[in-house]
Design a protein around this motif. Structure first.
Motif, short mmCIF file in Angstrom:
data_model
loop_
_atom_site.label_atom_id
_atom_site.label_comp_id
_atom_site.label_asym_id
_atom_site.label_seq_id
_atom_site.Cartn_x
_atom_site.Cartn_y
_atom_site.Cartn_z
N SER A 241 0.68 -1.33 -0.05
CA SER A 241 0.00 -0.09 0.06
C SER A 241 0.92 1.42 -0.05
N TYR A 242 0.41 2.18 -0.47
CA TYR A 242 1.01 3.37 -0.52
C TYR A 242 0.77 4.34 0.86
N ILE A 243 1.96 4.91 1.34
CA ILE A 243 2.07 5.68 2.64
C ILE A 243 2.79 7.00 2.03
N PRO A 244 2.00 7.88 2.24
CA PRO A 244 2.67 9.23 1.99
C PRO A 244 3.70 9.77 2.78
N THR A 245 4.62 10.69 2.38
CA THR A 245 5.50 11.35 3.15
C THR A 245 4.68 12.21 4.14
N PHE A 246 5.31 12.94 5.16
CA PHE A 246 4.61 13.84 6.14
C PHE A 246 4.43 15.00 5.28
N ASP A 247 5.32 15.41 4.16
CA ASP A 247 5.11 16.69 3.39
C ASP A 247 3.88 16.60 2.78
N THR A 248 3.41 15.31 2.09
CA THR A 248 2.07 15.25 1.51
C THR A 248 1.03 15.14 2.33
N VAL A 249 1.21 14.83 3.65
CA VAL A 249 0.01 15.08 4.46
C VAL A 249 0.04 16.57 4.94
N ALA A 250 1.24 17.15 5.10
CA ALA A 250 1.08 18.70 5.52
C ALA A 250 0.53 19.49 4.38
N SER A 251 0.80 19.12 2.99
CA SER A 251 0.11 19.73 1.97
C SER A 251 -1.32 19.73 1.90
N ARG A 252 -1.69 18.43 2.25
CA ARG A 252 -3.13 18.53 2.45
C ARG A 252 -3.92 19.14 3.39
N VAL B 98 -8.76 22.42 17.35
CA VAL B 98 -8.49 21.12 17.61
C VAL B 98 -6.82 20.78 16.93
N LEU B 99 -5.95 20.77 17.89
CA LEU B 99 -4.61 20.33 17.48
C LEU B 99 -4.44 18.94 17.09
N MET B 100 -3.90 18.73 15.76
CA MET B 100 -3.51 17.51 15.17
C MET B 100 -1.96 17.28 15.63
N LEU B 101 -1.73 16.01 16.33
CA LEU B 101 -0.14 15.95 16.72
C LEU B 101 0.18 14.89 15.88
N ASN B 102 1.10 14.86 15.05
CA ASN B 102 1.52 13.90 13.94
C ASN B 102 2.91 13.33 14.39
N ALA B 103 3.08 12.23 13.52
CA ALA B 103 4.37 11.72 13.33
C ALA B 103 4.70 11.09 12.06
N ASP B 104 5.91 10.72 11.76
CA ASP B 104 6.32 10.05 10.39
C ASP B 104 5.13 8.98 9.84
N PRO B 105 4.38 9.52 8.93
CA PRO B 105 3.56 8.34 8.51
C PRO B 105 4.15 7.04 8.10
N HIS B 106 5.17 6.80 7.95
CA HIS B 106 5.97 5.54 7.58
C HIS B 106 6.22 4.77 8.78
N GLN B 107 6.07 5.52 10.06
CA GLN B 107 6.25 4.72 11.21
C GLN B 107 4.68 4.53 12.01
N HIS B 108 4.07 5.47 11.61
CA HIS B 108 2.55 5.60 12.13
C HIS B 108 1.60 5.97 10.94
N PRO B 109 1.32 5.11 10.23
CA PRO B 109 0.49 5.23 9.07
C PRO B 109 -0.98 5.85 9.31
N GLU B 110 -1.32 5.72 10.52
CA GLU B 110 -2.72 6.47 10.95
C GLU B 110 -2.60 7.90 10.90
N VAL B 111 -1.47 8.42 10.92
CA VAL B 111 -1.33 9.75 10.54
C VAL B 111 -1.98 10.61 9.29
N ALA B 112 -1.46 9.73 8.40
CA ALA B 112 -2.16 9.95 6.98
C ALA B 112 -3.67 9.90 6.93
N ASP B 113 -4.18 8.86 7.69
CA ASP B 113 -5.71 8.62 7.53
C ASP B 113 -6.44 9.82 8.51
N ASN B 114 -5.77 10.10 9.33
CA ASN B 114 -6.28 11.28 10.10
C ASN B 114 -6.67 12.85 9.33
#
Length: 148
Positions: free
Chosen positions: A3-14, A39-55
């Motif tokens: 499956s595709y897991i985006p970088t955090f830069d991709t998540v940040a752009s969204r 509401v404050l979204m706290l994030n981590a590297d999506p490759h270590q925590h794929p749920e970050v991209a889901d959020n």
């Protein structure tokens, strides 16, 4: 099939495209002063925590399903999230920290089933302000174990 897991830069752009504000420890208080519900979204590297991209997909959908005005959403980079997490007792990512008038009302950690996340979102938007939990840190001294 991988499956595709985006970088955090991709998540940040969204998140930026959704109109959400980027924040860090230096400007969070300014944002809370400007927005009574936050509401404050706290994030981590999506490759270590794929749920970050889901959020980044789930939060806007939850907001659409709730009545009334939506809270302001802000997000922190993984580095800023680590600093802010200790302020709110967060130990797992992703996390959504709910603030009203600068005060903490609660947190959603990780992902939940759809009805549960919608219910919890509504609950925390209406919850009273309370003291955030602290990160448990063992306290010891040179006399630990000795009776005083």
């Amino acid at each position: 099939m991988q499956s595709y897991i985006p970088t955090f830069d991709t998540v940040a752009s969204r998140l930026a495209a959704l109109g959400y504000s980027e924040t860090d420890a230096a400007n969070l208080d300014t944002l809370t002063a400007a927005h009574p519900q936050l509401v404050l979204m706290l994030n981590a590297d999506p490759h270590q925590h794929p749920e970050v991209a889901d959020n980044a997909i789930i939060v806007p959908e939850v907001l659409k399903s709730l009545p009334g005005p939506a809270p302001h959403i802000c997000w922190a980079s993984p580095a800023a999230s680590r600093t802010l997490a200790s302020r709110f007792g967060v130990l797992k990512y992703p996390a959504l920290v709910f603030l009203r008038d600068g005060g903490y009302t609660g947190v959603i950690v990780g992902l939940m089933d759809w009805p549960d996340v919608v219910h919890r979102f509504a609950e925390l938007l209406a919850a009273p302000v309370r003291r955030p939990p602290s990160v448990g840190i063992a306290v010891t001294s040179h006399t630990s174990g000795a009776c005083q």
